[in-house]
Design a protein around this motif. Structure first.
Motif, PDB file in Angstrom:
ATOM      1  N   UNK A  32     105.086 -12.214 -19.730  1.00  0.00           N
ATOM      2  CA  UNK A  32     104.222 -11.171 -19.183  1.00  0.00           C
ATOM      3  C   UNK A  32     105.030  -9.939 -18.789  1.00  0.00           C
ATOM      4  N   UNK A  33     106.233 -10.140 -18.264  1.00  0.00           N
ATOM      5  CA  UNK A  33     107.093  -9.003 -17.939  1.00  0.00           C
ATOM      6  C   UNK A  33     107.467  -8.235 -19.204  1.00  0.00           C
ATOM      7  N   UNK A  34     107.773  -8.975 -20.266  1.00  0.00           N
ATOM      8  CA  UNK A  34     108.127  -8.332 -21.533  1.00  0.00           C
ATOM      9  C   UNK A  34     106.916  -7.605 -22.103  1.00  0.00           C
ATOM     10  N   UNK A  35     105.753  -8.236 -22.028  1.00  0.00           N
ATOM     11  CA  UNK A  35     104.521  -7.600 -22.482  1.00  0.00           C
ATOM     12  C   UNK A  35     104.276  -6.299 -21.736  1.00  0.00           C
ATOM     13  N   UNK A  36     104.433  -6.323 -20.424  1.00  0.00           N
ATOM     14  CA  UNK A  36     104.199  -5.112 -19.628  1.00  0.00           C
ATOM     15  C   UNK A  36     105.163  -4.008 -20.040  1.00  0.00           C
ATOM     16  N   UNK A  37     106.410  -4.372 -20.313  1.00  0.00           N
ATOM     17  CA  UNK A  37     107.375  -3.384 -20.772  1.00  0.00           C
ATOM     18  C   UNK A  37     106.981  -2.768 -22.102  1.00  0.00           C
ATOM     19  N   UNK A  38     106.489  -3.591 -23.025  1.00  0.00           N
ATOM     20  CA  UNK A  38     106.035  -3.088 -24.322  1.00  0.00           C
ATOM     21  C   UNK A  38     104.853  -2.141 -24.156  1.00  0.00           C
ATOM     22  N   UNK A  39     103.976  -2.477 -23.228  1.00  0.00           N
ATOM     23  CA  UNK A  39     102.816  -1.627 -22.978  1.00  0.00           C
ATOM     24  C   UNK A  39     103.238  -0.286 -22.400  1.00  0.00           C
ATOM     25  N   UNK A  40     104.204  -0.295 -21.490  1.00  0.00           N
ATOM     26  CA  UNK A  40     104.708   0.959 -20.923  1.00  0.00           C
ATOM     27  C   UNK A  40     105.334   1.832 -22.002  1.00  0.00           C
ATOM     28  N   UNK A  41     106.056   1.189 -22.930  1.00  0.00           N
ATOM     29  CA  UNK A  41     106.674   1.944 -24.016  1.00  0.00           C
ATOM     30  C   UNK A  41     105.618   2.592 -24.904  1.00  0.00           C
ATOM     31  N   UNK A  42     104.501   1.907 -25.071  1.00  0.00           N
ATOM     32  CA  UNK A  42     103.455   2.417 -25.955  1.00  0.00           C
ATOM     33  C   UNK A  42     102.652   3.534 -25.289  1.00  0.00           C
ATOM     34  N   UNK A  43     102.359   3.374 -24.001  1.00  0.00           N
ATOM     35  CA  UNK A  43     101.538   4.350 -23.275  1.00  0.00           C
ATOM     36  C   UNK A  43     102.034   4.411 -21.836  1.00  0.00           C
ATOM     37  N   UNK A  44     102.606   5.548 -21.445  1.00  0.00           N
ATOM     38  CA  UNK A  44     103.205   5.639 -20.111  1.00  0.00           C
ATOM     39  C   UNK A  44     102.168   5.518 -19.003  1.00  0.00           C
ATOM     40  N   UNK A  58     102.773 -10.427  -6.927  1.00  0.00           N
ATOM     41  CA  UNK A  58     103.524  -9.195  -6.751  1.00  0.00           C
ATOM     42  C   UNK A  58     104.884  -9.252  -7.443  1.00  0.00           C
ATOM     43  N   UNK A  59     105.528 -10.422  -7.436  1.00  0.00           N
ATOM     44  CA  UNK A  59     106.848 -10.543  -8.029  1.00  0.00           C
ATOM     45  C   UNK A  59     106.809 -10.306  -9.529  1.00  0.00           C
ATOM     46  N   UNK A  60     105.698 -10.626 -10.171  1.00  0.00           N
ATOM     47  CA  UNK A  60     105.628 -10.558 -11.627  1.00  0.00           C
ATOM     48  C   UNK A  60     105.435  -9.149 -12.141  1.00  0.00           C
ATOM     49  N   UNK A  61     105.116  -8.190 -11.267  1.00  0.00           N
ATOM     50  CA  UNK A  61     104.762  -6.857 -11.729  1.00  0.00           C
ATOM     51  C   UNK A  61     105.918  -5.884 -11.633  1.00  0.00           C
ATOM     52  N   UNK A  62     107.104  -6.381 -11.387  1.00  0.00           N
ATOM     53  CA  UNK A  62     108.259  -5.499 -11.321  1.00  0.00           C
ATOM     54  C   UNK A  62     108.663  -5.019 -12.689  1.00  0.00           C
ATOM     55  N   UNK A  63     109.590  -4.082 -12.721  1.00  0.00           N
ATOM     56  CA  UNK A  63     110.017  -3.530 -14.006  1.00  0.00           C
ATOM     57  C   UNK A  63     110.924  -4.500 -14.735  1.00  0.00           C
TER      58      UNK A  63
END
Length: 240
Positions: A200-212, A235-240
């Motif tokens: 999920x952390x990796x997914x969130x990073x990919x999403x940020x890369x696609x759309x800031x 909360x811990x899972x939503x870090x960068x």
């Protein structure tokens, strides 16, 4: 709490979960019919004809995306997103409900940044996912908020096409999740949370890369909290 079969297999093979879940799935993410239907299913896209769209939907990129590609008309119970009304009301020509700024926020100061016209794309429980007509941005709206200006919960995506891809990314990574038994021990629950956090952390990073806009949006924060489904670890899972 959820865990994927692929993730459990990866533990036996000593392979990083992202190799099995993310690399091959997300690298081709794109706002085209083939990729979107691969995630949401064949025939899942609502693709209206030009004449079926509201005449006052004037944002050109949004109109072209709907006509040429289509937006997913789906129900995603795991994250609470529902846009099935797009197809349900298509025959009545009422798929995109329109809202003026006054209808959404009441009487407001002209200096307030309130969208003059918006269209409802879907909902997450009682809160609406809205397309802002002038610039084509997507924002989240909570009509239950007493403070009229507090009803705007912030931007979700740069545009309609971007929202479709971001939702597709989430579905691609989570569609094989299965719910864990209710009688799990705390130790086993913690283990499964840790297994789930990494992809999920990796997914969130990919999403940020696609759309800031996905960087710190309340919409995506809440969605990822739903996926973890455990207040103690969210909360811990939503870090960068």
């Amino acid at each position: 709490m959820f865990v994927t079969i692929a993730q459990e297999i990866s533990g036996f093979l000593n392979l990083p979960p992202e190799i099995l879940l993310l690399h091959n799935v997300l690298q081709d993410a794109a706002p085209n019919q083939a990729w979107l239907e691969k995630q949401f299913g064949p025939g899942s896209l609502w693709r209206p004809k030009e004449a079926d769209l509201p005449v006052d939907l004037t944002n050109k990129p949004a109109r072209e995306f709907l006509i040429n590609i289509g937006f997913p008309s789906v129900k995603l119970p795991r994250i609470g997103f529902n846009s099935t009304h797009l197809k349900t009301f298509a025959d009545k020509g009422d798929s995109l409900c329109r809202y003026t700024g006054e209808e959404l926020y009441g009487i407001y100061d002209p200096d307030d940044e309130v969208p003059a016209l918006s269209f409802c794309l879907g909902e997450v429980y009682t809160q609406l996912v809205m397309l802002e007509n002038e610039h084509g941005h997507v924002f989240w709206y909570n009509g239950d908020c007493y403070d009229s200006l507090g009803r705007d919960r912030g931007l979700v995506a740069q545009g309609l096409d971007s929202l479709a891809v971001l939702l597709g990314m989430v579905v691609a990574v989570t569609k094989d999740l299965r719910e864990s038994p209710l009688d799990l021990s705390l130790e086993e629950l913690e283990r499964r949370v840790e297994i789930l956090k990494r992809p999920l952390d990796i997914l969130r990073g990919k999403m940020r890369d696609y759309d800031f806009y996905a960087e710190d949006a309340e919409f995506w924060n809440d969605l990822f909290s739903e996926l973890l489904d455990d207040w103690e670890f969210r909360d811990e899972s939503l870090g960068s």
